[in-house]
Design a protein around this motif. Structure first.
Motif, PDB file in Angstrom:
ATOM      1  N   HIS A 304      84.273   7.158  24.254  1.00  0.00           N
ATOM      2  CA  HIS A 304      85.361   6.229  23.915  1.00  0.00           C
ATOM      3  C   HIS A 304      84.770   5.023  23.212  1.00  0.00           C
ATOM      4  O   HIS A 304      83.982   4.276  23.797  1.00  0.00           O
ATOM      5  N   VAL A 305      85.143   4.840  21.944  1.00  0.00           N
ATOM      6  CA  VAL A 305      84.632   3.735  21.137  1.00  0.00           C
ATOM      7  C   VAL A 305      85.670   2.621  21.142  1.00  0.00           C
ATOM      8  O   VAL A 305      86.667   2.676  20.415  1.00  0.00           O
ATOM      9  N   GLY A 306      85.463   1.627  22.013  1.00  0.00           N
ATOM     10  CA  GLY A 306      86.380   0.502  22.089  1.00  0.00           C
ATOM     11  C   GLY A 306      85.999  -0.612  21.139  1.00  0.00           C
ATOM     12  O   GLY A 306      85.004  -0.541  20.418  1.00  0.00           O
ATOM     13  N   ILE A 307      86.785  -1.665  21.155  1.00  0.00           N
ATOM     14  CA  ILE A 307      86.531  -2.802  20.267  1.00  0.00           C
ATOM     15  C   ILE A 307      85.253  -3.521  20.684  1.00  0.00           C
ATOM     16  O   ILE A 307      84.408  -3.864  19.838  1.00  0.00           O
ATOM     17  N   ASP A 308      85.086  -3.751  21.981  1.00  0.00           N
ATOM     18  CA  ASP A 308      83.936  -4.499  22.477  1.00  0.00           C
ATOM     19  C   ASP A 308      82.961  -3.653  23.274  1.00  0.00           C
ATOM     20  O   ASP A 308      81.834  -4.094  23.523  1.00  0.00           O
ATOM     21  N   GLU A 309      83.388  -2.450  23.697  1.00  0.00           N
ATOM     22  CA  GLU A 309      82.566  -1.661  24.611  1.00  0.00           C
ATOM     23  C   GLU A 309      82.643  -0.183  24.250  1.00  0.00           C
ATOM     24  O   GLU A 309      83.662   0.309  23.763  1.00  0.00           O
ATOM     25  N   ILE A 310      81.539   0.503  24.493  1.00  0.00           N
ATOM     26  CA  ILE A 310      81.472   1.949  24.312  1.00  0.00           C
ATOM     27  C   ILE A 310      81.318   2.591  25.683  1.00  0.00           C
ATOM     28  O   ILE A 310      80.460   2.166  26.473  1.00  0.00           O
ATOM     29  N   THR A 311      82.135   3.585  25.959  1.00  0.00           N
ATOM     30  CA  THR A 311      82.090   4.272  27.244  1.00  0.00           C
ATOM     31  C   THR A 311      81.794   5.753  27.010  1.00  0.00           C
ATOM     32  O   THR A 311      82.489   6.410  26.223  1.00  0.00           O
ATOM     33  N   LEU A 312      80.773   6.243  27.677  1.00  0.00           N
ATOM     34  CA  LEU A 312      80.408   7.656  27.595  1.00  0.00           C
ATOM     35  C   LEU A 312      80.577   8.270  28.976  1.00  0.00           C
ATOM     36  O   LEU A 312      79.976   7.801  29.956  1.00  0.00           O
ATOM     37  N   GLY A 329      65.824   9.961  37.587  1.00  0.00           N
ATOM     38  CA  GLY A 329      66.202   9.887  36.181  1.00  0.00           C
ATOM     39  C   GLY A 329      67.369   8.952  35.951  1.00  0.00           C
ATOM     40  O   GLY A 329      67.388   8.169  34.990  1.00  0.00           O
ATOM     41  N   LEU A 330      68.361   9.006  36.833  1.00  0.00           N
ATOM     42  CA  LEU A 330      69.513   8.119  36.703  1.00  0.00           C
ATOM     43  C   LEU A 330      69.129   6.662  36.911  1.00  0.00           C
ATOM     44  O   LEU A 330      69.669   5.772  36.265  1.00  0.00           O
ATOM     45  N   ARG A 331      68.180   6.410  37.816  1.00  0.00           N
ATOM     46  CA  ARG A 331      67.749   5.024  38.041  1.00  0.00           C
ATOM     47  C   ARG A 331      67.090   4.460  36.792  1.00  0.00           C
ATOM     48  O   ARG A 331      67.308   3.296  36.434  1.00  0.00           O
ATOM     49  N   ARG A 332      66.258   5.266  36.133  1.00  0.00           N
ATOM     50  CA  ARG A 332      65.617   4.785  34.910  1.00  0.00           C
ATOM     51  C   ARG A 332      66.658   4.496  33.827  1.00  0.00           C
ATOM     52  O   ARG A 332      66.586   3.477  33.131  1.00  0.00           O
ATOM     53  N   LEU A 337      70.203   0.696  30.678  1.00  0.00           N
ATOM     54  CA  LEU A 337      71.537   0.215  30.325  1.00  0.00           C
ATOM     55  C   LEU A 337      71.746  -1.226  30.761  1.00  0.00           C
ATOM     56  O   LEU A 337      72.349  -2.029  30.033  1.00  0.00           O
ATOM     57  N   GLN A 338      71.255  -1.567  31.954  1.00  0.00           N
ATOM     58  CA  GLN A 338      71.379  -2.954  32.402  1.00  0.00           C
ATOM     59  C   GLN A 338      70.631  -3.902  31.475  1.00  0.00           C
ATOM     60  O   GLN A 338      71.080  -5.021  31.209  1.00  0.00           O
ATOM     61  N   GLY A 339      69.480  -3.462  30.964  1.00  0.00           N
ATOM     62  CA  GLY A 339      68.749  -4.277  30.013  1.00  0.00           C
ATOM     63  C   GLY A 339      69.498  -4.497  28.712  1.00  0.00           C
ATOM     64  O   GLY A 339      69.252  -5.467  28.001  1.00  0.00           O
ATOM     65  N   LEU A 340      70.430  -3.608  28.409  1.00  0.00           N
ATOM     66  CA  LEU A 340      71.256  -3.730  27.212  1.00  0.00           C
ATOM     67  C   LEU A 340      72.621  -4.333  27.512  1.00  0.00           C
ATOM     68  O   LEU A 340      73.509  -4.329  26.651  1.00  0.00           O
ATOM     69  N   GLY A 341      72.801  -4.828  28.738  1.00  0.00           N
ATOM     70  CA  GLY A 341      74.078  -5.430  29.117  1.00  0.00           C
ATOM     71  C   GLY A 341      75.123  -4.445  29.571  1.00  0.00           C
ATOM     72  O   GLY A 341      76.306  -4.797  29.667  1.00  0.00           O
ATOM     73  N   GLY A 342      74.708  -3.186  29.840  1.00  0.00           N
ATOM     74  CA  GLY A 342      75.666  -2.173  30.241  1.00  0.00           C
ATOM     75  C   GLY A 342      75.523  -1.763  31.690  1.00  0.00           C
ATOM     76  O   GLY A 342      74.906  -2.460  32.499  1.00  0.00           O
ATOM     77  N   SER A 343      76.082  -0.583  32.021  1.00  0.00           N
ATOM     78  CA  SER A 343      76.041  -0.108  33.400  1.00  0.00           C
ATOM     79  C   SER A 343      76.124   1.413  33.414  1.00  0.00           C
ATOM     80  O   SER A 343      76.544   2.038  32.431  1.00  0.00           O
ATOM     81  N   LEU A 344      75.703   1.989  34.551  1.00  0.00           N
ATOM     82  CA  LEU A 344      75.757   3.440  34.738  1.00  0.00           C
ATOM     83  C   LEU A 344      76.257   3.726  36.144  1.00  0.00           C
ATOM     84  O   LEU A 344      75.769   3.131  37.113  1.00  0.00           O
ATOM     85  N   GLU A 345      77.239   4.640  36.250  1.00  0.00           N
ATOM     86  CA  GLU A 345      77.834   4.938  37.558  1.00  0.00           C
ATOM     87  C   GLU A 345      78.052   6.438  37.705  1.00  0.00           C
ATOM     88  O   GLU A 345      78.651   7.073  36.833  1.00  0.00           O
ATOM     89  N   GLN A 354      81.385  12.871  37.965  1.00  0.00           N
ATOM     90  CA  GLN A 354      81.376  12.310  36.630  1.00  0.00           C
ATOM     91  C   GLN A 354      80.348  11.202  36.540  1.00  0.00           C
ATOM     92  O   GLN A 354      80.138  10.445  37.492  1.00  0.00           O
ATOM     93  N   LEU A 355      79.701  11.128  35.391  1.00  0.00           N
ATOM     94  CA  LEU A 355      78.702  10.106  35.099  1.00  0.00           C
ATOM     95  C   LEU A 355      79.263   9.244  33.971  1.00  0.00           C
ATOM     96  O   LEU A 355      79.608   9.769  32.903  1.00  0.00           O
TER      97      LEU A 355
END
Length: 362
Positions: A304-312, A329-332, A337-345, A354-355
């Protein structure tokens, strides 16, 4: 040889320091002048009514403070040092006091000669002290500004170093992927050719064994080496994230029901190579976990390519989330992602797991 003119940043700093000096000098000097006016009215009195006398004296004293401050700003007092600064500071105070005393005489406010002289000396000293406090506030502001800039410069150096390391990692990944894709695969192909030549001279049992080894080498070349190459540097990543996701989806075994959805249709997020590679690795990790650990029969990937955020999102119908799994692997990937201002769940769903990776577009 003349010195280089100050740059825009230095001029802005100087103007800010002048404002700081003026504000402190006017505020402190004005407070002291009002207190001195009240003291003079209470102790000396005069021909005017007390309220009028107080207003006139206060106005004259404030004018004196304004004159002293204007003189100090015009003389660039904040830029001077040592004995020159002291001389200019005293001169501005004395000149301003002379103007104040002249205004008092002009409007008819007079004091006994000895009292008038003491008033003038005290006023000049108070104005000088006011300038000292104003200069100290400017020095404190400069130190704070320099400290903040040093901190920002250090942070910028750290970010630059991290960016250089990231570029080096990408370079190494590309070289290793190319080596796997060309050199090693080429060697395997050559070995297969030699094996076929040898098999022609063998008996039936040995030939069957050689053919089996050839098939294993072919599987090694097509699956393991290509998979390792794609893991290091995903296929299509240079053309964009969508191309890399399509290449990943095409490699999923035909027995698995796999889909890729781009929202909005045809969108291609404008991301640098590092961000594209991070999201591609998230998709690979999600697909790999779904097939290896979740025993999924369906894998859906949604970008999903949003205006301010991208969600995969990588969603599967497998066994769900194992709470005892290590997930190294998920922790790395989460740290990246956190270093880029994002998140992983990673979360369970009614039909599997779902990831979800989120990353700002900036």
């Amino acid at each position: 040889m003349s010195a280089d003119p100050p740059g825009p940043s230095a001029l802005m700093d100087h103007a800010a320091d002048q404002r700081q000096f003026s504000l402190v000098a006017l505020a402190l000097g004005g407070t002291l002048s009002l207190a001195a006016s009240l003291q003079a009215v209470l102790l000396l009195g005069g021909d005017l009514a007390p309220a009028v006398d107080l207003l006139v004296r206060a106005a004259i004293n404030l004018i004196g403070v304004a004159i002293a401050t204007a003189l100090a700003v015009s003389a660039e007092l904040i830029s001077l040092t040592g004995i020159v600064r002291f001389a200019v500071l005293v001169s501005c105070s004395v000149v301003a006091e002379a103007c104040r005393a002249g205004l008092q005489l002009l409007v008819g406010i007079s004091s006994p000669d000895d009292v008038a002289l003491a008033e003038s000396v005290i006023a000049a000293v108070l104005m000088s002290v006011t300038f000292v406090f104003a200069l100290q506030s400017v020095s404190s502001r400069r130190r704070a500004r320099e400290s903040e800039r040093a901190r920002l410069a250090q942070a910028t150096m750290g970010l630059t170093a991290l960016a250089a390391l990231a570029d080096e990692e990408l370079h190494m990944r590309r070289e290793l992927a190319d080596a796997l894709h060309t050199t090693l695969q080429g060697r395997v192909v050559m070995l297969q050719a030699e094996l076929r030549d040898l098999a022609a001279d063998l008996d039936d049992a040995a030939r069957a064994r050689a053919e089996h080894i050839g098939r294993e080498l072919d599987a090694l070349r097509e699956i393991e080496l290509r998979g390792a190459s794609a893991a290091l540097y995903p296929e299509g990543i240079d053309r964009g994230l969508v191309a890399a996701l399509r290449a990943l989806t095409s490699r999923i075994p035909a027995a698995i029901d796999a889909s890729l959805v781009i929202i909005p249709s045809g969108a291609e997020p404008a991301l640098d190579l590092g961000r594209r590679l991070t999201l591609a690795r998230v998709a690979e990790e999600g697909v790999s976990n779904a097939l290896r650990h979740g025993r999924a029969t369906r894998v859906d990937t949604v970008l999903h390519v949003g205006i301010d955020e991208i969600t995969l999102t990588v969603r599967d119908d497998g066994a769900g989330v194992d709470p005892t799994a290590a997930r190294s692997g998920l922790r790395r990937l989460s740290d990246l992602l956190q270093g880029l201002g994002g998140s992983l769940e990673l979360s369970p769903t009614p039909s599997g797991a779902q990831l979800v990776a989120r990353m700002p577009r900036g």
